[in-house]
Design an enzyme around this catalytic site. Structure first.
Site, short mmCIF file in Angstrom:
data_model
loop_
_atom_site.label_atom_id
_atom_site.label_comp_id
_atom_site.label_asym_id
_atom_site.label_seq_id
_atom_site.Cartn_x
_atom_site.Cartn_y
_atom_site.Cartn_z
N GLY A 82 -19.18 70.93 28.31
CA GLY A 82 -20.59 71.03 27.99
C GLY A 82 -21.38 69.88 28.58
O GLY A 82 -22.60 69.86 28.50
N SER A 141 -8.65 74.73 34.01
CA SER A 141 -9.31 76.03 34.15
C SER A 141 -10.39 75.96 35.21
O SER A 141 -10.83 74.88 35.59
CB SER A 141 -9.99 76.44 32.83
OG SER A 141 -9.14 76.21 31.74
N ARG A 142 -10.80 77.13 35.63
CA ARG A 142 -12.04 77.21 36.38
C ARG A 142 -13.17 77.28 35.36
O ARG A 142 -12.93 77.37 34.16
CB ARG A 142 -12.03 78.45 37.28
CG ARG A 142 -10.86 78.42 38.28
CD ARG A 142 -11.02 79.48 39.34
NE ARG A 142 -9.87 79.48 40.27
CZ ARG A 142 -9.77 78.69 41.33
NH1 ARG A 142 -10.73 77.82 41.60
NH2 ARG A 142 -8.71 78.77 42.12
N ALA A 143 -14.42 77.20 35.84
CA ALA A 143 -15.56 77.19 34.93
C ALA A 143 -15.56 78.42 34.02
O ALA A 143 -15.20 79.51 34.45
CB ALA A 143 -16.85 77.17 35.74
N THR A 189 -12.67 71.87 36.17
CA THR A 189 -11.89 70.87 36.91
C THR A 189 -11.17 71.50 38.10
O THR A 189 -11.12 70.92 39.18
CB THR A 189 -10.88 70.20 35.97
OG1 THR A 189 -11.60 69.49 34.96
CG2 THR A 189 -9.99 69.23 36.72
N ASP A 230 -18.70 80.58 24.02
CA ASP A 230 -17.55 79.73 23.74
C ASP A 230 -17.28 79.77 22.25
O ASP A 230 -18.08 79.27 21.47
CB ASP A 230 -17.82 78.27 24.16
CG ASP A 230 -17.87 78.14 25.67
OD1 ASP A 230 -16.84 78.35 26.31
OD2 ASP A 230 -18.95 77.83 26.20
#
Lengths: 511, 511
Positions: free
Chosen positions: B186, B212-214, B221, B274
């Site tokens: 976030g 993870s990807r976004a 990352t 989320d």
């Protein structure tokens, strides 16, 4: 803030030539481009992106797929049939591609997930976006699930109903009463509506009935009626039928009364979910948009009906009644027995046969279906003031027995485009009793499951034909029910399920 | 019950010839047949049906579209690239079509909607069906929404985590400690992971990092690391890197640790949602499957961070810690300041540049990013016993300043397939201050929105480059931030949003 351009090109035209590729994606709008399509390059569209496609005043949000093939030209946009219909476009005309506006109303749905109640304005924005095709199926699923899980209060359900009415057309009839009925369903074969419309209209009241297709059941009233007459009438055609005959039974989706309802229903069907808020808003938005003034609601309850407990039925009835009254709709709620299917047929064509038998006063017509139709008609006649208290049922019975209802039904069917004979199934399979005994239980849900696996409502002739009723004594090897299907695959699939669920109709040894 | 066949044909072979049609549908498996395809006729498959497609041991559930064109033969099945990959099939080979099994676990999801808690077994069945590709996006959206709305208790979240671990591969390293860190996110630009891995590995601890990807952010990352080195390593390759260098930063999806997580994330991204249960299970299932023994969690809170209140952060931290301990994972939770972005870059390549600057100890390297990385590394070194209490930060700083961390990072990148230079954007647009004053607020969410509209993370070079920090005094017309994009469409789109949200970075007159 002010701003200084810096290396920004002039926007490209973003137009592609529309090509009809005869791609059937059901109701999902799809646009197909080549991967090297210049518009997608400049806009940064990649596969599975949601893209705004515009043809003059007609706009849709479509899912983009890309293909590496000369089958499509780099300047061409292949459109699915659903996209082609909604854009009302001609071969070779130009469509404009752009990014959809950010879906701001989705934050209101997320807010409800976190516990913030929906305001009237919030629901208006959400439903407007749904109506505009801006919600992907994932977003609609999100909306339906939060409504079901959080449970909307009466204010929210009223606002949802209002928003759904506002998103579609509404009817004015310039007269009263305009009567309607609705059954919350969950009872396979409980197809009283065409009978009630025929009886009521024969009694001189106006009943402009719009019905849904099946949500999670093997048949909706619109599916069943469609095997007897066309139901895809537009508003003008529907009005013509009602003004001539006093009644009709058409598909709500075709007349765009509360069109959002049908968009929600399509996703709810995939989820196999019926949520109260959606149910109340769905039922009432259709009735109110159709200009009804008097409404009778049938809420059957039973261990395997959509409503399990009488208390549940009473609560839902209360919710329906109070929301309806916010809109000045006079409503009477009937809590009825939902312990077993009604009539013999389960599935569009098979239910239609039951209706014809009742209208024709045939000796073997299903008595339970007949009695339900008379009871509902009687209540409606009394509620609308066409019969004194206690005299509605008698008037309804007279109207049916005299053949007046049958004549009226035929007239309505021909006004809707011509009465037709329900189709017969290509394949049948008979389930026999494994032992002699008494029919102790009939599982509405699993019977519906068999009918759906057999292909209903997609295959109108598919479904179940019951050969026994609750409480019947039957012999070993006596037929219990017949599965009807059009395709071998579906018949086998339904049959396997029936075998592995031998107790769908529970027979207990009589001694 | 016994049964008597009645007009049932022998089942047709149900095979079609596979044809690769180079159709990119992203990760949605699609099968295309002609409308007159005999298999679809006999099985009753119509457009948009979900169909089971089998090639030997490889099975998928695909969405069926139908086409009226000789471009496809009646005996052919056109397969999307995603379907082609998963079926591992060759041109012209036969695929078998059938009805998917009924999705029984969906009734467990509906049960949760009606308030029935998930049992361990229920979550196992649900996650197994998700892993098997039997859940349509609509079903996954339903699952994520009910988890978010109802709120799972600790037992349910633990069971969900366990089920997600069980659905994928797990790693054993045969040594301890295996350390890991995670930031709940976030905070745009808060890309400490590659720095922490470099420092920790340089200190001799093993840190096999999968990222993870976004989900809903402009960069995950894995997205950022990918601009510096390959991240799509399989388990074998990842193990080789870690055994050689003591650390790695790879994409979790490629190593099939908790693969279900990535399937949930794909839908959660469309929902822009989320949810705590998903977040906890997502984070911990990955760490536990990766064989971690010690974990430091960074939970930034702030008015526009993912977590708004300190109390929220504390509750989530407690939930993460207690679920982690069910699995014997030693966990330390850090509640940090999330009031503004970290570093200068927002977006994969722009964040990568910040990382390189910190590793290189450049004078102009973002100090806040550097300090966060040192703090996290220090805590990890202490938690894992590589530094005495209070000495972790110092050790981390020494390791970074000496260049040991930079050397280790380069070694890791080459072990992962070769270090590379992050790409530069094709288009830029500079947002200038409308007035002189002091930077009072920076809106993480809307800054992320601009970066996403500009194309991040899909376009790695896209995003935002900040030219000021909270509390800075700036002059009128001074650059506040630069929007980076690759396509004109996206640049304009981000720019329009920036204009209509002039207060994303709030500057109040200093006097």
């Amino acid at each position: 803030m002010s701003a200084r351009p810096n290396g920004v090109d002039s926007q490209p035209s973003n137009n592609l030539r529309a090509r009809r590729i005869a791609l059937d994606t059901h109701d999902q709008p799809v646009i197909l481009t080549r991967r090297d399509c210049p518009v997608c390059r400049s806009e940064g569209f990649s596969a599975h992106a949601r893209v705004r496609v515009q043809n003059g005043n007609h706009r849709i949000i479509a899912t983009l797929y890309q293909i590496d093939s000369d089958w499509l030209g780099p300047g061409e946009a292949g459109l699915s049939e659903s996209a082609w219909r909604r854009l009302q476009i001609n071969e070779g005309a130009e469509v404009h591609l752009s990014h959809p506006q950010p879906l701001n109303s989705l934050s209101l749905v997320r807010g409800r997930i976190w516990g913030r109640r929906f305001t009237r304005q919030a629901l208006k924005e959400i439903i407007t976006d749904v109506a505009g095709g801006r919600y992907a199926d994932i977003h609609i699923a999100m909306l339906l699930t939060v409504m079901a899980t959080a449970g909307l209060d009466e204010g929210e359900v009223t606002a949802l109903t209002d928003a759904m009415i506002g998103a579609g057309d509404t009817l004015k009839w310039g007269r009263e009463p305009i009567v309607d009925k609705h059954c919350v369903g969950g009872l396979p074969g409980n197809r009283t509506t065409p009978l009630v419309v025929a009886i009521i209209a024969a009694c001189g009241l106006w009943m402009p009935k719009t019905s849904s297709r099946a949500i999670t059941s093997p048949a909706g009233t619109a599916d069943t009626m469609e095997t007897l007459a066309p139901v895809d009438l537009d508003l003008k055609a529907m009005r013509r039928v009602v003004e001539r005959e006093g009644g009709c039974v058409v598909w709500g989706g075709a007349v765009r009364l509360s069109p959002v309802d049908d968009m929600l229903i399509r996703v709810a069907r995939v989820m196999d979910l019926d949520a109260e808020a959606q149910l109340v808003a769905s039922v009432l938005s259709k009735k109110i948009a159709a200009g009804s003034s008097h409404l009778v609601l049938d809420l059957p309850f039973g261990p395997t009906a959509k409503i399990r407990q009488r208390t549940e039925a009473e609560e839902l009835g209360q919710r329906l009644k109070s929301v309806a009254e916010h809109f000045g709709l006079a409503t009477r709620v009937l809590i009825t027995d939902g312990s077993a299917p009604v009539g013999r047929g389960i599935g569009p064509a098979l239910e239609a046969r039951d209706i014809i038998a009742v209208l024709g006063n045939h000796a073997n017509a299903p008595a339970d279906l007949r009695e339900r139709a008379l009871m509902l008609s009687g209540e409606l006649l009394e509620l609308a003031g066409a019969a004194a208290a206690g005299e509605g049922h008698g008037l309804a019975e007279k109207t049916l027995a005299s053949g007046a209802a049958a004549a009226k039904f035929e007239a309505i069917c021909s006004a809707q485009g011509g009465m037709r004979k329900p189709p017969s199934s290509r394949r049948q399979y008979v389930i026999l009793a494994k032992q002699a005994g008494v029919v102790k239980e009939m599982d509405n849900r699993r019977l519906s499951r068999v009918a759906k696996l057999a292909g209903a409502p997609g295959a109108p002739a598919a479904g179940i034909e019951l050969h026994c009723r609750l409480g019947d004594s039957i012999e070993r090897e006596q037929p219990v029910y017949t599965i009807h299907a059009d395709s071998t695959g579906e018949l086998n699939y339904a049959r396997e399920y029936a075998f592995s669920n031998g107790d769908i109709i529970a027979i207990s040894a009589s001694d």
